[in-house]
Design a protein around this motif. Structure first.
Motif, PDB file in Angstrom:
ATOM      1  N   ASP A   1     -21.419  -8.584  27.519  1.00  0.00           N
ATOM      2  CA  ASP A   1     -20.582  -7.542  26.920  1.00  0.00           C
ATOM      3  C   ASP A   1     -19.105  -7.820  27.174  1.00  0.00           C
ATOM      4  O   ASP A   1     -18.276  -7.727  26.264  1.00  0.00           O
ATOM      5  N   ARG A   2     -18.777  -8.158  28.428  1.00  0.00           N
ATOM      6  CA  ARG A   2     -17.375  -8.420  28.772  1.00  0.00           C
ATOM      7  C   ARG A   2     -16.836  -9.628  28.017  1.00  0.00           C
ATOM      8  O   ARG A   2     -15.678  -9.646  27.593  1.00  0.00           O
ATOM      9  N   ALA A   3     -17.678 -10.644  27.857  1.00  0.00           N
ATOM     10  CA  ALA A   3     -17.247 -11.872  27.173  1.00  0.00           C
ATOM     11  C   ALA A   3     -17.380 -11.778  25.662  1.00  0.00           C
ATOM     12  O   ALA A   3     -16.989 -12.708  24.952  1.00  0.00           O
ATOM     13  N   LYS A   4     -17.932 -10.649  25.172  1.00  0.00           N
ATOM     14  CA  LYS A   4     -18.167 -10.456  23.734  1.00  0.00           C
ATOM     15  C   LYS A   4     -19.020 -11.594  23.164  1.00  0.00           C
ATOM     16  O   LYS A   4     -18.717 -12.184  22.121  1.00  0.00           O
ATOM     17  N   VAL A   5     -20.098 -11.879  23.877  1.00  0.00           N
ATOM     18  CA  VAL A   5     -21.047 -12.921  23.478  1.00  0.00           C
ATOM     19  C   VAL A   5     -22.359 -12.254  23.095  1.00  0.00           C
ATOM     20  O   VAL A   5     -22.870 -11.417  23.838  1.00  0.00           O
ATOM     21  N   ASP A   6     -22.900 -12.601  21.949  1.00  0.00           N
ATOM     22  CA  ASP A   6     -24.144 -11.986  21.476  1.00  0.00           C
ATOM     23  C   ASP A   6     -25.393 -12.734  21.915  1.00  0.00           C
ATOM     24  O   ASP A   6     -26.460 -12.125  22.064  1.00  0.00           O
ATOM     25  N   HIS A   7     -25.283 -14.059  22.098  1.00  0.00           N
ATOM     26  CA  HIS A   7     -26.450 -14.866  22.442  1.00  0.00           C
ATOM     27  C   HIS A   7     -26.094 -15.889  23.517  1.00  0.00           C
ATOM     28  O   HIS A   7     -24.969 -16.399  23.544  1.00  0.00           O
TER      29      HIS A   7
END
Length: 228
Positions: free
Chosen positions: A193-199
């Protein structure tokens, strides 16, 4: 005499239904996750409780990881108590969990939530063919492997401006971050969430692909994390 053994030797002993698995960590850590069928026998109780074990069968002791010294101490204790076939799984249960092997306990690990059928591509696969599979896949991502060892990924960012007449190796993003199957789910979701990564790609310690973990695998649309 005690013997230091690795994961494959443990699996062989267990497969033959001869070995007694013993975790020597405190109760809380045993309850979190332990090898299937392992009994709990903390080092402090070894002298009084070792009688629960069958001295005629091999005993495999383990603790957390290779930095933990409880298993060698326990192995020598059992040897002193007269057990003839004592084995120390020195790499510990984190090695087992990182290899995507079954476990028992309350731990919520990424191994139970990941997708094991992501789009895979070989280094020499035509990019135009891979693109079709990426577009058709919900993750919108292909994992490039060589002998099942992860080499990179191809997603929409990599496809922009790429030569579709080329091959996967020329378009992939290398150095992609990967996590182990032993990763605890909730902290991983927070980091993503913090890194805005989905996968994220999930690999074993030898770099071989296990699968792909996406936030959508644990989070219904328009809701918060669900770890139930």
């Amino acid at each position: 005499m005690t013997h230091i053994i690795d994961r494959e030797a443990v699996r062989d002993l267990v497969a033959n239904r001869r070995a007694q698995l013993v975790e020597v960590l405190p109760e809380k850590e045993y309850a979190w996750a332990h090898l299937p069928g392992a009994v709990h026998l903390p080092l402090a109780a070894m002298r009084t409780s070792a009688g629960e074990l069958d001295p005629g069968r091999p005993v495999v002791v383990y603790c957390h990881d290779w930095l933990c010294d409880l298993s060698p101490r326990a192995a020598h204790r059992l040897d002193h108590l007269g057990f003839e076939h004592v084995y120390d799984y020195r790499q510990g249960k984190m090695d087992w969990l990182s290899a995507d092997l079954p476990y028992e306990g309350t731990a919520t690990l990424v191994s139970r939530y990941l997708r094991r059928d992501p789009v895979r591509a070989a280094l020499g696969d035509p990019l135009d063919e891979i693109t079709e599979r990426i577009i058709a896949d919900p993750a919108g991502l292909a994992v490039v492997v060589d002998d099942d060892v992860v080499q990179g990924v191809i997603g929409s960012r990599e496809l922009k401006g790429a030569d579709l007449n080329g091959v996967a190796e020329r378009a992939m993003r290398v150095g992609v971050t990967a996590v182990r199957p032993s990763e605890e789910l909730e902290p991983l979701v927070r980091r993503m969430d913090r890194a805005k990564v989905d996968h994220v790609v999930v690999t074993r310690v030898d770099g071989t692909l296990v699968g792909l973990f996406g936030l959508g695998d644990v989070r219904p649309p328009e809701t918060g994390p669900d770890f139930g």
